[in-house]
Design a protein around this motif. Structure first.
Motif, PDB file in Angstrom:
ATOM      1  N   VAL A 208       0.902  -1.257  -0.107  1.00 25.24           N
ATOM      2  CA  VAL A 208      -0.045  -0.027   0.005  1.00 25.24           C
ATOM      3  C   VAL A 208       0.836   1.225  -0.167  1.00 25.24           C
ATOM      4  O   VAL A 208       0.643   2.177  -0.829  1.00 25.24           O
ATOM      5  CB  VAL A 208      -0.878   0.012   1.334  1.00 25.24           C
ATOM      6  N   LEU A 209       2.008   1.182   1.011  1.00 27.71           N
ATOM      7  CA  LEU A 209       2.805   2.453   0.862  1.00 27.71           C
ATOM      8  C   LEU A 209       3.381   2.890  -0.625  1.00 27.71           C
ATOM      9  O   LEU A 209       3.400   4.019  -0.853  1.00 27.71           O
ATOM     10  CB  LEU A 209       3.985   2.272   1.926  1.00 27.71           C
ATOM     11  N   GLU A 210       3.700   1.914  -1.025  1.00 29.66           N
ATOM     12  CA  GLU A 210       4.485   1.683  -2.461  1.00 29.66           C
ATOM     13  C   GLU A 210       3.521   2.501  -3.499  1.00 29.66           C
ATOM     14  O   GLU A 210       3.936   3.551  -4.103  1.00 29.66           O
ATOM     15  CB  GLU A 210       4.866   0.434  -3.024  1.00 29.66           C
ATOM     16  N   GLN A 211       2.270   2.263  -3.512  1.00 35.95           N
ATOM     17  CA  GLN A 211       1.379   2.785  -4.314  1.00 35.95           C
ATOM     18  C   GLN A 211       1.149   4.312  -4.002  1.00 35.95           C
ATOM     19  O   GLN A 211       0.733   5.145  -4.865  1.00 35.95           O
ATOM     20  CB  GLN A 211      -0.040   2.004  -4.529  1.00 35.95           C
ATOM     21  N   ILE A 212       0.973   4.708  -2.547  1.00 33.23           N
ATOM     22  CA  ILE A 212       0.891   6.067  -2.201  1.00 33.23           C
ATOM     23  C   ILE A 212       2.237   6.833  -2.658  1.00 33.23           C
ATOM     24  O   ILE A 212       1.998   7.946  -3.057  1.00 33.23           O
ATOM     25  CB  ILE A 212       0.810   5.940  -0.653  1.00 33.23           C
ATOM     26  N   ILE A 213       3.500   6.233  -2.532  1.00 39.26           N
ATOM     27  CA  ILE A 213       4.479   6.865  -3.021  1.00 39.26           C
ATOM     28  C   ILE A 213       4.477   7.091  -4.466  1.00 39.26           C
ATOM     29  O   ILE A 213       4.638   8.142  -4.849  1.00 39.26           O
ATOM     30  CB  ILE A 213       5.759   6.084  -2.680  1.00 39.26           C
ATOM     31  N   ALA A 214       3.886   6.263  -5.241  1.00 35.76           N
ATOM     32  CA  ALA A 214       3.709   6.531  -6.670  1.00 35.76           C
ATOM     33  C   ALA A 214       2.663   7.666  -6.789  1.00 35.76           C
ATOM     34  O   ALA A 214       3.125   8.485  -8.189  1.00 35.76           O
ATOM     35  CB  ALA A 214       3.386   5.179  -7.561  1.00 35.76           C
ATOM     36  N   GLY A 215       1.693   7.776  -6.279  1.00 32.90           N
ATOM     37  CA  GLY A 215       0.717   8.672  -6.245  1.00 32.90           C
ATOM     38  C   GLY A 215       1.392   9.984  -5.960  1.00 32.90           C
ATOM     39  O   GLY A 215       0.812  11.032  -6.420  1.00 32.90           O
ATOM     40  N   GLU A 216       2.506   9.998  -5.443  1.00 37.28           N
ATOM     41  CA  GLU A 216       3.259  11.406  -5.070  1.00 37.28           C
ATOM     42  C   GLU A 216       4.050  12.071  -6.526  1.00 37.28           C
ATOM     43  O   GLU A 216       4.549  13.002  -6.411  1.00 37.28           O
ATOM     44  CB  GLU A 216       4.125  11.348  -4.006  1.00 37.28           C
ATOM     45  N   GLY A 217       3.899  11.226  -7.442  1.00 37.20           N
ATOM     46  CA  GLY A 217       4.365  11.280  -8.852  1.00 37.20           C
ATOM     47  C   GLY A 217       5.556  10.494  -9.126  1.00 37.20           C
ATOM     48  O   GLY A 217       6.407  10.135  -8.264  1.00 37.20           O
ATOM     49  N   ILE A 218       5.773  10.640 -10.426  1.00 42.25           N
ATOM     50  CA  ILE A 218       6.675   9.436 -11.062  1.00 42.25           C
ATOM     51  C   ILE A 218       8.056   9.776 -10.763  1.00 42.25           C
ATOM     52  O   ILE A 218       8.996   9.259 -10.353  1.00 42.25           O
ATOM     53  CB  ILE A 218       6.669   9.109 -12.382  1.00 42.25           C
ATOM     54  N   ASP A 219       8.292  11.359 -10.444  1.00 39.43           N
ATOM     55  CA  ASP A 219       9.872  11.726 -10.334  1.00 39.43           C
ATOM     56  C   ASP A 219      10.231  11.395  -8.897  1.00 39.43           C
ATOM     57  O   ASP A 219      11.388  10.949  -8.681  1.00 39.43           O
ATOM     58  CB  ASP A 219       9.977  13.138 -10.394  1.00 39.43           C
ATOM     59  N   PHE A 220       9.238  11.279  -8.076  1.00 39.35           N
ATOM     60  CA  PHE A 220       9.312  10.911  -6.671  1.00 39.35           C
ATOM     61  C   PHE A 220       9.640   9.404  -6.488  1.00 39.35           C
ATOM     62  O   PHE A 220      10.731   9.032  -5.873  1.00 39.35           O
ATOM     63  CB  PHE A 220       8.259  11.485  -5.819  1.00 39.35           C
ATOM     64  N   TYR A 221       8.812   8.719  -7.245  1.00 38.40           N
ATOM     65  CA  TYR A 221       9.052   7.266  -7.320  1.00 38.40           C
ATOM     66  C   TYR A 221      10.440   6.880  -7.737  1.00 38.40           C
ATOM     67  O   TYR A 221      11.031   5.963  -7.290  1.00 38.40           O
ATOM     68  CB  TYR A 221       8.078   6.710  -7.980  1.00 38.40           C
ATOM     69  N   GLU A 222      10.895   7.699  -8.965  1.00 33.90           N
ATOM     70  CA  GLU A 222      12.163   7.375  -9.553  1.00 33.90           C
ATOM     71  C   GLU A 222      13.172   7.697  -8.651  1.00 33.90           C
ATOM     72  O   GLU A 222      14.087   6.859  -8.269  1.00 33.90           O
ATOM     73  CB  GLU A 222      12.222   8.276 -10.662  1.00 33.90           C
ATOM     74  N   ASP A 223      13.004   8.853  -7.750  1.00 35.01           N
ATOM     75  CA  ASP A 223      14.037   9.154  -6.616  1.00 35.01           C
ATOM     76  C   ASP A 223      14.213   7.863  -5.799  1.00 35.01           C
ATOM     77  O   ASP A 223      15.073   7.511  -5.253  1.00 35.01           O
ATOM     78  CB  ASP A 223      13.740  10.390  -6.168  1.00 35.01           C
ATOM     79  N   TRP A 224      13.050   7.499  -5.351  1.00 37.24           N
ATOM     80  CA  TRP A 224      12.663   6.439  -4.213  1.00 37.24           C
ATOM     81  C   TRP A 224      13.503   5.067  -4.661  1.00 37.24           C
ATOM     82  O   TRP A 224      14.407   4.688  -3.898  1.00 37.24           O
ATOM     83  CB  TRP A 224      11.361   6.010  -3.835  1.00 37.24           C
ATOM     84  N   VAL A 225      13.237   4.544  -5.741  1.00 40.87           N
ATOM     85  CA  VAL A 225      14.044   3.252  -6.316  1.00 40.87           C
ATOM     86  C   VAL A 225      15.218   3.519  -6.738  1.00 40.87           C
ATOM     87  O   VAL A 225      16.231   2.613  -6.858  1.00 40.87           O
ATOM     88  CB  VAL A 225      13.192   2.648  -7.506  1.00 40.87           C
ATOM     89  N   ASN A 226      15.720   4.752  -6.894  1.00 44.04           N
ATOM     90  CA  ASN A 226      17.278   4.962  -7.321  1.00 44.04           C
ATOM     91  C   ASN A 226      17.922   5.292  -6.070  1.00 44.04           C
ATOM     92  O   ASN A 226      19.267   5.735  -6.084  1.00 44.04           O
ATOM     93  CB  ASN A 226      17.391   6.138  -8.273  1.00 44.04           C
ATOM     94  N   GLY A 227      17.264   5.116  -4.706  1.00 39.77           N
ATOM     95  CA  GLY A 227      18.266   5.415  -3.725  1.00 39.77           C
ATOM     96  C   GLY A 227      18.318   6.956  -3.414  1.00 39.77           C
ATOM     97  O   GLY A 227      19.314   7.437  -2.520  1.00 39.77           O
ATOM     98  N   GLN A 228      17.465   7.774  -3.837  1.00 41.36           N
ATOM     99  CA  GLN A 228      17.839   9.229  -3.765  1.00 41.36           C
ATOM    100  C   GLN A 228      16.815   9.940  -2.479  1.00 41.36           C
ATOM    101  O   GLN A 228      16.907  11.139  -2.276  1.00 41.36           O
ATOM    102  CB  GLN A 228      17.396   9.954  -5.004  1.00 41.36           C
ATOM    103  N   VAL A 229      15.997   8.983  -1.847  1.00 45.80           N
ATOM    104  CA  VAL A 229      15.256   9.602  -0.875  1.00 45.80           C
ATOM    105  C   VAL A 229      15.863   9.468   0.233  1.00 45.80           C
ATOM    106  O   VAL A 229      15.773   8.491   1.089  1.00 45.80           O
ATOM    107  CB  VAL A 229      13.759   9.133  -1.074  1.00 45.80           C
ATOM    108  N   THR A 230      16.911  10.483   0.772  1.00 42.17           N
ATOM    109  CA  THR A 230      17.690  10.160   1.766  1.00 42.17           C
ATOM    110  C   THR A 230      17.497  10.840   3.029  1.00 42.17           C
ATOM    111  O   THR A 230      18.235  10.840   3.792  1.00 42.17           O
ATOM    112  CB  THR A 230      19.128  10.335   1.226  1.00 42.17           C
ATOM    113  N   SER A 231      16.496  11.957   2.945  1.00 46.61           N
ATOM    114  CA  SER A 231      16.238  12.753   4.012  1.00 46.61           C
ATOM    115  C   SER A 231      14.741  12.329   4.685  1.00 46.61           C
ATOM    116  O   SER A 231      13.792  12.377   4.004  1.00 46.61           O
ATOM    117  CB  SER A 231      16.105  14.194   3.614  1.00 46.61           C
ATOM    118  N   ALA A 232      14.922  12.202   6.089  1.00 51.56           N
ATOM    119  CA  ALA A 232      13.743  12.003   6.911  1.00 51.56           C
ATOM    120  C   ALA A 232      12.578  13.066   6.854  1.00 51.56           C
ATOM    121  O   ALA A 232      11.423  12.834   7.208  1.00 51.56           O
ATOM    122  CB  ALA A 232      14.140  11.467   8.189  1.00 51.56           C
TER     123      ALA A 232
END
Ligand code: GAL
Length: 434
Positions: A208-232
């Motif tokens: 479920v969280l994954e689909q919510i993250i995708a709903g934040e936009g493809i750029d954000f999802y791309e950052d997430w899978v590329n290990g670029q979401v590094t700030s809490a």
């Protein structure tokens, strides 16, 4: 008959039985030619689907017995660990279910798989398998697996009667705010827990969280899978977790005691209105005799209308297997049009081949095929092994499971970003999703 005679007679009979059993064991015919495969498809719809695929194999190779070794546990949460130990011990079966993408990386790096580029060439798969899928079964330019399906993960399943009876139009649920408003309407109408969740095995929380993250936009999802979401304190990460916390306010209180298919069963019966799940759920509606667009329906998870979240199952050719020829024969059947068109119509997924016979697929899948073709963006599922390295995903389910209990957004954001940072060396693939 006196006692001594009786004892002697019994002893003679037992000895005769032992002797004949020993003779039978020594003289028994050599075991028939077999293929052994592992998978986790044990729910009603999923079992039927793999049986249909095995039937195709049995028709093609009638002299080979198929041993299916199913290990129950959605998303392979039990089987993946079992398989690791078998492979490491040199006891790999002839083929096993595995997600495309990162999930195969440790096996590839450990040199536990044979490349199968020749088979891909011989079977002519490249022209008929979409690039996005084909790319996910390659390592270092060689093919190492064969996809058996394409599942969509960003799907909300709903009970159409429940929504109709309460004046909820699913087509309007394109944002999480609209979705939660609909949940409020249903709660007021007496459906205390409109969303069904079954998180035995924890992975459904991550799903479920994954689909919510995708709903934040493809750029954000791309950052997430590329290990670029590094700030809490990343605003989109915090926003996604807040949305998930709100979502959890509408789920059944007994969710930790249910499996994913038991949660879907609540939507089938109308005890709940919604469930977010991959389209293997379609197999459960199908098995229950429900009719798409009459009894149930689907919408993309809010914010992901133009996206197709990918979960792809595949099989491979492990090194040193007991029946290498049968392993390759199985892969041929898996990748064949006939195999795909036997398996996927029942499974809920669409074929991994573009030349499949679409008349064999039901109305949900007809819509899914159209959506797949028209999708602006595709994204690899992390919950289902493809999108991110194992060092990260190994932590993920535990973090999300804790979150479901405490709903502590900042603790979850810290844990998620710490897991990403700790796995930073393992993010070897750069996804380009937009
Ligand atoms: C996924 C898998 C699907 C389905 C689902 C539920 O990970 O790819 O085929 O089996 O888990 O178990």
């Amino acid at each position: 008959m006196n006692k001594t005679v009786l004892y002697v007679a019994v002893a003679v009979i037992i000895t005769a039985l032992i002797c004949s059993a020993t003779v039978w064991y020594v003289m028994r015919p050599a075991p028939a030619d077999v293929l052994e495969i592992y998978h986790w498809w044990t729910s009603g719809g999923e079992k039927d689907a793999i049986d249909a695929l095995v039937d195709v194999f049995a028709d093609d190779y009638p002299d080979t017995g198929v041993i299916q070794s199913p290990v129950a546990g959605g998303a392979g949460y039990v089987m993946k660990a079992v398989m690791k130990s078998l492979v490491l011990a040199g006891e790999a079966p002839d083929a096993f279910q595995m997600h495309a993408g990162y999930e195969g990386q440790p096996y590839f790096e450990g040199k536990y798989l044979e490349p199968i580029s020749d088979l891909w060439q011989e079977e002519g798969w490249k022209p008929v398998i979409p690039d996005v899928v084909e790319d996910m079964v390659k390592f270092d330019g060689e093919y190492y697996a064969v996809p058996v399906n394409i599942h969509r993960v960003n799907v909300v399943w709903y009970n159409k009667h429940v929504l109709d009876d309460n004046g909820v139009d699913p087509a309007t649920l394109t944002t999480w705010d609209a979705f939660f408003d609909a949940c409020d309407t249903l709660v007021t109408a007496g459906i205390a827990h409109p969303i069904a969740l079954g998180d035995i095995g924890k992975w459904t929380d991550t799903h479920v969280l994954e689909q919510i993250i995708a709903g934040e936009g493809i750029d954000f999802y791309e950052d997430w899978v590329n290990g670029q979401v590094t700030s809490a304190t990343d605003p989109k990460l915090v926003s996604a977790l807040n949305t998930f916390a709100t979502y959890l306010g509408y789920v059944n209180v007994d969710h930790v005691t249910l499996t994913w298919d038991e949660a879907i069963a609540r939507v089938i019966t109308g005890d709940a209105a919604f469930s977010v799940m991959g389209d293997w759920a379609n197999g459960e509606f199908y098995k229950a005799g429900k009719v798409y667009d009459t009894d149930y329906g689907t919408i993309p998870t809010p914010g992901t209308g133009v996206m197709y979240g990918l979960c792809i199952d595949c099989f491979q050719h492990p090194k040193g297997v007991k029946h290498p020829e049968n392993s390759l024969r199985w892969l041929k059947v898996v990748g064949s049009k006939e195999g795909q068109d036997a398996f996927n119509p029942i499974k809920g997924s669409i074929s991994a081949r573009t030349d499949s016979d679409t008349t064999k697929y039901g109305p949900y899948q007809a819509a899914a095929i159209a959506d797949f073709t028209a999708a602006t963006y595709m994204y690899p599922s992390v919950a289902h092994g493809s999108g991110a390295p194992e060092a990260f995903t190994a932590e993920l389910d535990d973090i999300m499971s804790a979150f479901v209990t405490d709903k502590d957004v900042s603790a979850a954001a810290s844990a998620l970003t710490a897991a990403t940072n700790a796995a930073s060396d393992d993010y070897i693939k750069v996804w380009d999703l937009d």
